[in-house]
Write a protein that holds these residues in place. Structure first.
Motif, PDB file in Angstrom:
ATOM      1  N   GLU A   1     -26.199 -25.915 -67.337  1.00 36.31           N
ATOM      2  CA  GLU A   1     -24.810 -25.880 -66.877  1.00 36.31           C
ATOM      3  C   GLU A   1     -24.705 -25.340 -65.454  1.00 36.31           C
ATOM      4  OE1 GLU A   1     -22.581 -23.661 -69.680  1.00 36.31           O
ATOM      5  OE2 GLU A   1     -22.777 -25.148 -71.303  1.00 36.31           O
ATOM      6  N   ARG A   2     -25.559 -24.381 -65.142  1.00 36.12           N
ATOM      7  CA  ARG A   2     -25.515 -23.809 -63.781  1.00 36.12           C
ATOM      8  C   ARG A   2     -26.248 -24.679 -62.765  1.00 36.12           C
ATOM      9  NH1 ARG A   2     -26.666 -17.310 -64.665  1.00 36.12           N
ATOM     10  NH2 ARG A   2     -24.952 -16.930 -66.162  1.00 36.12           N
ATOM     11  N   GLY A   3     -27.105 -25.544 -63.247  1.00 39.09           N
ATOM     12  CA  GLY A   3     -27.856 -26.406 -62.338  1.00 39.09           C
ATOM     13  C   GLY A   3     -29.001 -25.707 -61.665  1.00 39.09           C
ATOM     14  N   ILE A   4     -29.592 -24.733 -62.343  1.00 34.88           N
ATOM     15  CA  ILE A   4     -30.708 -23.971 -61.784  1.00 34.88           C
ATOM     16  C   ILE A   4     -31.844 -23.980 -62.790  1.00 34.88           C
ATOM     17  CG2 ILE A   4     -29.243 -22.485 -60.366  1.00 34.88           C
ATOM     18  CD1 ILE A   4     -29.456 -20.359 -62.523  1.00 34.88           C
ATOM     19  N   PRO A   5     -33.086 -23.762 -62.366  1.00 40.62           N
ATOM     20  CA  PRO A   5     -34.185 -23.671 -63.310  1.00 40.62           C
ATOM     21  C   PRO A   5     -34.092 -22.392 -64.145  1.00 40.62           C
ATOM     22  CG  PRO A   5     -34.961 -23.199 -61.077  1.00 40.62           C
ATOM     23  CD  PRO A   5     -33.536 -23.672 -60.946  1.00 40.62           C
ATOM     24  N   MET A   6     -34.771 -22.405 -65.276  1.00 35.85           N
ATOM     25  CA  MET A   6     -34.685 -21.279 -66.194  1.00 35.85           C
ATOM     26  C   MET A   6     -35.311 -20.011 -65.610  1.00 35.85           C
ATOM     27  SD  MET A   6     -35.470 -22.942 -69.931  1.00 35.85           S
ATOM     28  CE  MET A   6     -35.474 -21.302 -70.647  1.00 35.85           C
TER      29      MET A   6
END
Length: 309
Positions: A299-304
């Motif tokens: 949802e944030r568009g970032i890697p974990m």
């Protein structure tokens, strides 16, 4: 005065006396034997229906039609002559002309109608043990025993309580059951049902629980991804993840919900009301608030990896 009334009534009765008109009869009728009489006119009576009804009183003998069979011999034996068949008529084949069926064909036809026999031999490829599964099993008091639904979910009864309802004629006694169903693979549901018998209440609550199945997010260590809290009514439940080997440390209906969901390492605490149904539903609310790390990262568009920075 009384004498005059009596004489008038006698004169009325004398006017209603029967007249010598010919009666209906099946005997041969001769016109000379009956004096010529005047035919009576029909009288039209208007009843409740819209159509007028015509009634003829004292019909004359000449109006009666009588049929006689003087020329017929009652002892005559007639010969029945059937009608001729049409030109395009094709007679049906005789029963004896058809080819005889073999025993295998007869057995196959019987199996198609009634299923495989108890001999354990099938000619159509059916299951030979299907008859045993269709045998009506009787439970207590001679009632039919319903088989459990085999859909991969296990049932656990949390609580069975006797409840009464006050009505005009007295009190109605029922049983309320709380059941938790789950497949121990992340799916769990809580249901409640009431019936006049305990078995009926458990069955109703199990059906209700299957309608409210939710998915529980878990990590590879079979614990929660993060802590969560949920409340339902006056009940409040606190859930915490635990390290491998801890087990499920919780009590009451919270423990049952977590075990049926497949959670093996978790901490749970009931805060507030001790009601079993409200605590079970509060556990469901707390579980629904949990989210997986990969979903949040998507949802944030970032890697974990950036979630812990």
């Amino acid at each position: 005065m009384a004498m005059s009334t009596t004489s008038s009534s006698l004169s009325t009765l004398s006017s209603l006396s029967l007249h010598p008109y010919p009666r209906l009869s099946l005997l041969p009728f001769t016109a000379a034997a009956t004096p010529a009489t005047k035919p009576r006119k029909p009288i039209s009576l208007f009843l409740s229906s819209s159509r007028p009804t015509t009634v003829i009183f004292n019909a004359a003998a000449s109006d009666v039609e009588t049929s006689f069979f003087d020329n017929e011999d009652p002892e005559f034996d007639g010969v029945f002559e059937p009608p001729e068949a049409p030109e395009d008529f094709v007679p049906p084949p005789s029963f004896d002309e058809d080819s005889t069926e073999t025993e295998d064909e007869i057995a196959a036809a019987y199996e198609e109608l009634y299923g495989p026999a108890y001999s354990g031999v099938t000619l159509l490829g059916n299951d030979i043990y299907v008859m045993d599964s269709k045998v009506k099993k009787l439970g207590a008091f001679g009632k039919l025993k319903k088989e459990k639904i085999r859909d991969g979910f296990e049932e656990r009864v949390v609580q069975v309580r006797r409840v009464t309802k006050v009505v005009k004629g007295g009190k109605q006694l029922h049983f309320r059951a709380i059941v938790v169903v789950g497949d121990k693979q992340g799916n769990v549901g809580v249901g409640v049902g009431k019936a006049k018998e305990v078995i009926g209440a458990v069955q109703k609550s199990a059906v209700n629980a299957r309608r409210n199945i939710i998915s529980v997010p878990m990590t590879k260590y079979l614990t929660f991804p993060h802590r969560s809290e949920g409340d339902y009514g006056a009940a409040k439940v606190m859930l915490r993840p635990a390290s491998p080997g801890t087990g499920v440390i919780a009590g009451g209906s919270v423990r049952i919900v977590l075990e049926m969901a497949g959670v093996e390492n978790a901490l749970g605490k009931q805060l507030g009301s001790k009601n079993a149904l409200n605590n079970a539903r509060a556990t469901v609310v707390a579980v629904q608030k949990m989210r997986q790390f990969r979903d949040v990262a998507r949802e944030r568009g970032i890697p974990m990896e950036e979630l812990w920075k």
